[in-house]
Design an enzyme around this catalytic site. Structure first.
Site, PDB file in Angstrom:
ATOM      1  CE  LYS A  11      -3.803  -2.707   2.439  1.00  0.00           C
ATOM      2  NZ  LYS A  11      -4.776  -2.158   3.883  1.00  0.00           N
ATOM      3  CE1 TYR A  51      -9.165  -3.905   0.743  1.00  0.00           C
ATOM      4  CE2 TYR A  51      -8.512  -1.765   0.373  1.00  0.00           C
ATOM      5  CZ  TYR A  51      -8.176  -3.099   1.639  1.00  0.00           C
ATOM      6  OH  TYR A  51      -6.662  -2.877   1.343  1.00  0.00           O
ATOM      7  CG  PHE A  59     -12.602   0.803   8.191  1.00  0.00           C
ATOM      8  CD1 PHE A  59     -11.918  -0.586   7.123  1.00  0.00           C
ATOM      9  CD2 PHE A  59     -13.060  -0.328   9.011  1.00  0.00           C
ATOM     10  CE1 PHE A  59     -12.323  -1.516   6.811  1.00  0.00           C
ATOM     11  CE2 PHE A  59     -13.671  -1.509   8.896  1.00  0.00           C
ATOM     12  CZ  PHE A  59     -12.913  -2.666   7.271  1.00  0.00           C
ATOM     13  NE  ARG A  87      -5.226 -12.943   5.233  1.00  0.00           N
ATOM     14  CZ  ARG A  87      -5.734 -11.884   4.858  1.00  0.00           C
ATOM     15  NH1 ARG A  87      -5.942 -11.054   4.691  1.00  0.00           N
ATOM     16  NH2 ARG A  87      -7.079 -11.507   6.168  1.00  0.00           N
ATOM     17  CB  THR A  93      -6.533  -7.014  10.172  1.00  0.00           C
ATOM     18  OG1 THR A  93      -7.033  -8.282   9.154  1.00  0.00           O
ATOM     19  CG2 THR A  93      -6.698  -5.972   9.085  1.00  0.00           C
ATOM     20  NE  ARG A 104      -1.397  -6.176   7.356  1.00  0.00           N
ATOM     21  CZ  ARG A 104      -2.397  -7.035   6.974  1.00  0.00           C
ATOM     22  NH1 ARG A 104      -3.258  -7.738   7.244  1.00  0.00           N
ATOM     23  NH2 ARG A 104      -3.022  -6.082   5.731  1.00  0.00           N
ATOM     24  CG  ASN A 114      -2.830  -2.993   7.752  1.00  0.00           C
ATOM     25  OD1 ASN A 114      -2.594  -2.833   6.581  1.00  0.00           O
ATOM     26  ND2 ASN A 114      -3.976  -3.428   8.112  1.00  0.00           N
ATOM     27  CG  HIS A 117      -4.651  -6.328   0.085  1.00  0.00           C
ATOM     28  ND1 HIS A 117      -5.672  -6.622   0.398  1.00  0.00           N
ATOM     29  CD2 HIS A 117      -4.776  -7.379  -1.560  1.00  0.00           C
ATOM     30  CE1 HIS A 117      -6.608  -7.229   0.183  1.00  0.00           C
ATOM     31  NE2 HIS A 117      -6.006  -8.141  -1.079  1.00  0.00           N
ATOM     32  CD  GLU A 128      -7.798  -9.823  -2.909  1.00  0.00           C
ATOM     33  OE1 GLU A 128      -9.152  -9.426  -2.295  1.00  0.00           O
ATOM     34  OE2 GLU A 128      -7.008  -9.674  -3.260  1.00  0.00           O
TER      35      GLU A 128
HETATM   36  O1  YYY Z   1      -6.897  -8.032   5.173  1.00  0.00           O
HETATM   37  P1  YYY Z   1      -7.042  -7.434   5.212  1.00  0.00           P
HETATM   38  O2  YYY Z   1      -6.347  -6.237   5.267  1.00  0.00           O
HETATM   39  O3  YYY Z   1      -6.080  -8.406   7.045  1.00  0.00           O
HETATM   40  O4  YYY Z   1      -8.171  -6.542   6.630  1.00  0.00           O
HETATM   41  P2  YYY Z   1      -9.756  -6.270   6.169  1.00  0.00           P
HETATM   42  O5  YYY Z   1     -10.253  -7.139   7.521  1.00  0.00           O
HETATM   43  O6  YYY Z   1      -9.778  -7.492   4.775  1.00  0.00           O
HETATM   44  O7  YYY Z   1      -9.653  -5.029   5.862  1.00  0.00           O
HETATM   45  C1  YYY Z   1      -9.251  -4.025   4.936  1.00  0.00           C
HETATM   46  C2  YYY Z   1      -8.356  -3.418   5.346  1.00  0.00           C
HETATM   47  O8  YYY Z   1      -9.293  -2.293   5.754  1.00  0.00           O
HETATM   48  C3  YYY Z   1      -7.427  -3.229   6.687  1.00  0.00           C
HETATM   49  O9  YYY Z   1      -5.551  -3.981   5.223  1.00  0.00           O
HETATM   50  C4  YYY Z   1      -7.087  -2.348   7.238  1.00  0.00           C
HETATM   51  C5  YYY Z   1      -8.306  -1.390   7.275  1.00  0.00           C
HETATM   52  N1  YYY Z   1      -8.753  -1.965   8.144  1.00  0.00           N
HETATM   53  C6  YYY Z   1      -9.220  -1.378   9.321  1.00  0.00           C
HETATM   54  O10 YYY Z   1      -8.892   0.406   8.807  1.00  0.00           O
HETATM   55  N2  YYY Z   1      -9.947  -0.768  10.300  1.00  0.00           N
HETATM   56  C7  YYY Z   1     -10.117  -1.457  10.789  1.00  0.00           C
HETATM   57  N3  YYY Z   1     -10.989  -1.948  12.298  1.00  0.00           N
HETATM   58  C8  YYY Z   1     -10.255  -3.417  10.137  1.00  0.00           C
HETATM   59  C9  YYY Z   1      -9.460  -2.768   8.781  1.00  0.00           C
HETATM   60 MG    MG Z   2      -8.749  -8.402   3.604  1.00  0.00          MG
END
Ligand code: YYY
Ligand code: MG
Length: 151
Positions: A11, A51, A59, A87, A93, A104, A114, A117, A128
């Site tokens: 990102k 997304y 968010f 993953r 996350t 991460r 974070n 992706h 994707e």
């Molecule tokens: O797949 P992953 O990236 O680990 O998490 P997702 O649940 O798919 O959420 C995508 C993305 O959204 C995450 O990388 C950061 C953001 N996010 C956020 O800002 N706040 C949250 N509580 C959950 C996710």
């Molecule tokens: Mg995700």
């Protein structure tokens, strides 16, 4: 070997922080094969597509603004079990809960920044990859290391 492919993206925060080589090397050293890579600035609309599963979350708007705020390094990695294990390399996350040793866990602090992706399953990986890459951008080739990685 039962080869599969996953979509991995660094990102804008990871790109701006100079973490491209650090992150790419973790996938490379593991033994996965890079089959596509490009640096792109996604539009807001494109980020919303990427997304789309999260559009009801509070968010979502900030997340899509952020993803479209600068260069993203989009990649496809191939290997046995790469979707699930990718993953695992990435970590939880929320970086405050990611294990040390994960991308991460080692390199990020808060969930909104974070840095990376990764597709969360075979269906999303397929979707994707198709969203980010044209078929001709996926490069099929034999790595000479394969016989040492898979036996
Ligand atoms: O797949 P992953 O990236 O680990 O998490 P997702 O649940 O798919 O959420 C995508 C993305 O959204 C995450 O990388 C950061 C953001 N996010 C956020 O800002 N706040 C949250 N509580 C959950 C996710
Ligand atoms: Mg995700």
């Amino acid at each position: 070997a039962e080869m599969e492919r996953t979509f991995i993206a660094i990102k804008p925060d990871g790109v701006q922080r100079g973490l491209i080589s650090e992150i790419v090397s973790r996938f490379e050293r593991k033994g996965y094969k890079l089959v596509a890579i490009k640096l792109v600035v996604p539009s807001k609309q494109f980020a919303e597509k990427h997304y789309h599963d999260l559009k009801e979350r509070p968010f979502f708007n900030g997340l899509c603004d952020f993803l479209s705020s600068g260069p993203v390094l989009a990649m496809v990695w191939e290997g046995e079990g790469v979707i699930k294990y990718g993953r695992k390399l990435i970590g939880a996350t929320d970086p405050s809960k990611s294990e040390p040793g994960t991308i991460r866990g080692d390199l990020a602090v808060v969930v909104g920044r974070n840095i990376i992706h990764g597709s969360d399953g075979p269906e999303t990986a397929k979707d994707e990859i198709a969203l980010w890459f044209q078929p001709k951008e996926l490069v099929s080739y034999t790595s000479n290391e394969e016989k040492w990685i898979y036996g």
